[in-house]
Design an enzyme around this catalytic site. Structure first.
Site, PDB file in Angstrom:
ATOM      1  N   THR A 117      28.472  39.898  60.444  1.00 46.51           N
ATOM      2  CA  THR A 117      28.672  40.476  61.780  1.00 46.51           C
ATOM      3  C   THR A 117      27.953  41.820  61.812  1.00 46.51           C
ATOM      4  O   THR A 117      27.893  42.519  60.807  1.00 46.51           O
ATOM      5  CB  THR A 117      30.185  40.661  62.036  1.00 46.51           C
ATOM      6  OG1 THR A 117      30.787  39.375  62.176  1.00 46.51           O
ATOM      7  CG2 THR A 117      30.452  41.484  63.294  1.00 46.51           C
TER       8      THR A 117
ATOM      9  N   GLY B  64      36.243  35.314  68.643  1.00 50.49           N
ATOM     10  CA  GLY B  64      36.812  36.254  67.677  1.00 50.49           C
ATOM     11  C   GLY B  64      36.877  37.674  68.201  1.00 50.49           C
ATOM     12  O   GLY B  64      36.629  37.952  69.383  1.00 50.49           O
ATOM     13  N   ASP B  65      37.213  38.575  67.294  1.00 50.17           N
ATOM     14  CA  ASP B  65      37.439  39.977  67.665  1.00 50.17           C
ATOM     15  C   ASP B  65      36.204  40.674  68.209  1.00 50.17           C
ATOM     16  O   ASP B  65      36.323  41.627  68.984  1.00 50.17           O
ATOM     17  CB  ASP B  65      37.949  40.762  66.453  1.00 50.17           C
ATOM     18  CG  ASP B  65      36.914  40.770  65.331  1.00 50.17           C
ATOM     19  OD1 ASP B  65      36.645  39.675  64.789  1.00 50.17           O
ATOM     20  OD2 ASP B  65      36.369  41.838  65.021  1.00 50.17           O
TER      21      ASP B  65
ATOM     22  N   THR C  23      34.398  44.651  61.676  1.00 48.97           N
ATOM     23  CA  THR C  23      33.921  43.385  61.126  1.00 48.97           C
ATOM     24  C   THR C  23      34.995  42.823  60.198  1.00 48.97           C
ATOM     25  O   THR C  23      35.729  43.589  59.581  1.00 48.97           O
ATOM     26  CB  THR C  23      32.601  43.578  60.358  1.00 48.97           C
ATOM     27  OG1 THR C  23      32.398  42.483  59.465  1.00 48.97           O
ATOM     28  CG2 THR C  23      32.595  44.855  59.518  1.00 48.97           C
TER      29      THR C  23
HETATM   30  N1  GLY Z   1      34.751  39.356  62.948  1.00 49.34           N
HETATM   31  C1  GLY Z   1      33.982  38.270  63.385  1.00 49.34           C
HETATM   32  C2  GLY Z   1      34.796  37.108  63.784  1.00 49.34           C
HETATM   33  O1  GLY Z   1      35.881  36.889  63.247  1.00 49.34           O
HETATM   34  O2  GLY Z   1      34.365  36.376  64.629  1.00 49.34           O
END
Ligand code: GLY
Length: 296
Positions: A167, A197-198, A218
């Protein structure tokens, strides 16, 4: 005011030696692109977007070209950004056929009607706003295709949340004192199609408030979302508290609440920085005592 910039290339397992040189040059290039914008008087927002685009275009990071694949063998990317001076934000989730998701997130922010678009609607927005689209397989590198095949033919486990980092993201402080943050990812290898995701979630993967700080995260998205990690870390800097301490406290909160693994980069309005992770390693580039430091 002296500008500041941190870029990251993801937290996770140690980068294999054979990839370290190329990842290092990718992080260096991204830092230089962002830094040149800042030293020429450009905005923090431009710096984080262009640094992130540089890493999205690099095949060895898990964003844009080189994204990991879903369980269906497709690429779906997430990205978000926030301007800490205007409090505007833009985000996209689970978009296909988009080379630079961070530019799409920025276009959504600039448009201003919505903050967060996903899937087909986000792709239609990209077409309507003239953002370049690519064929589905153009973002798939041979390396990620092989990793997907290994996962598919291996244990049969669907999603792998830990592993090689990739990421990408950036935080910047410009000469006018504005802070901005950006994050972009292909997500986690073998994820379900439609999983977001986040990195697409303001407050979890990305957050900026020019009066307090800026953060890009990340790591394990499912855990980071529940800990609202980026906003938590920024709030821990309120009142001028030290970014490194804030980052450690935020990660301790994540671990306590969810047992998740993550890394984060933080900048405050004075240019003080924090690069902290609880994984094996985290790729990052920043300046320290006038010199560029690049870690892979
Ligand atoms: N941190 C990247 C995801 O989990 O999509």
């Amino acid at each position: 005011m002296t500008p500041a910039l941190i870029v990251h290339g993801g937290a996770g397992a140690t980068t294999p030696p054979a990839l370290q040189t190329e990842r290092r040059s990718g992080l260096t290039a991204a830092f230089e692109v962002g830094w040149n914008i800042l030293v020429q008087g450009g905005t923090a927002l431009d710096a984080v977007v262009q640094a992130t685009v540089t890493l999205e275009d690099h095949p060895l990071f898990n964003a844009g070209l080189g994204s990991c694949l879903t369980e269906d063998g497709t690429v779906e990317v997430d990205a978000s950004l926030m301007d800490g001076s205007t409090f505007q934000a833009g985000a996209v989730g689970a978009v296909r056929n988009i080379k630079n998701a961070i530019q799409l997130a920025r276009a959504i922010m600039t448009d201003g009607r919505h903050v967060f678009l996903v899937g087909d609607g986000a792709e239609r927005f990209a077409r309507e706003h003239g953002l370049p689209q690519v064929a589905a397989d153009e973002l798939i590198t041979k390396r990620q295709y092989q990793r997907w095949q290994t996962l598919r033919l291996g244990s049969g486990q669907a999603q792998q949340t830990t592993g090689e980092p990739g990421t990408v993201g950036a935080v910047a402080l410009d000469s006018s004192g504005r802070l901005a943050a950006a994050t972009s990812t292909g997500g986690v290898r073998g994820k379900r199609s439609g999983r977001v995701g986040d990195s697409a979630v303001i407050g979890a993967g990305t957050y900026a408030d020019s009066t307090i700080g800026a953060c890009s995260v990340t790591g394990d998205g499912e855990h980071i979302i529940r800990a609202t990690l980026a906003r938590t870390a920024v709030e821990l800097m309120r009142g001028g508290k030290d970014p490194v301490q804030a980052a450690h406290t935020a990660l301790a909160h994540l671990t306590r609440q969810t047992e998740g693994e993550a890394g984060l980069i933080l900048l405050d309005p004075f240019g003080r920085s924090g690069v902290v992770y609880n994984t094996e390693s985290m790729g990052a580039a920043f300046r320290s005592e006038g010199r560029l430091v690049v870690r892979v």
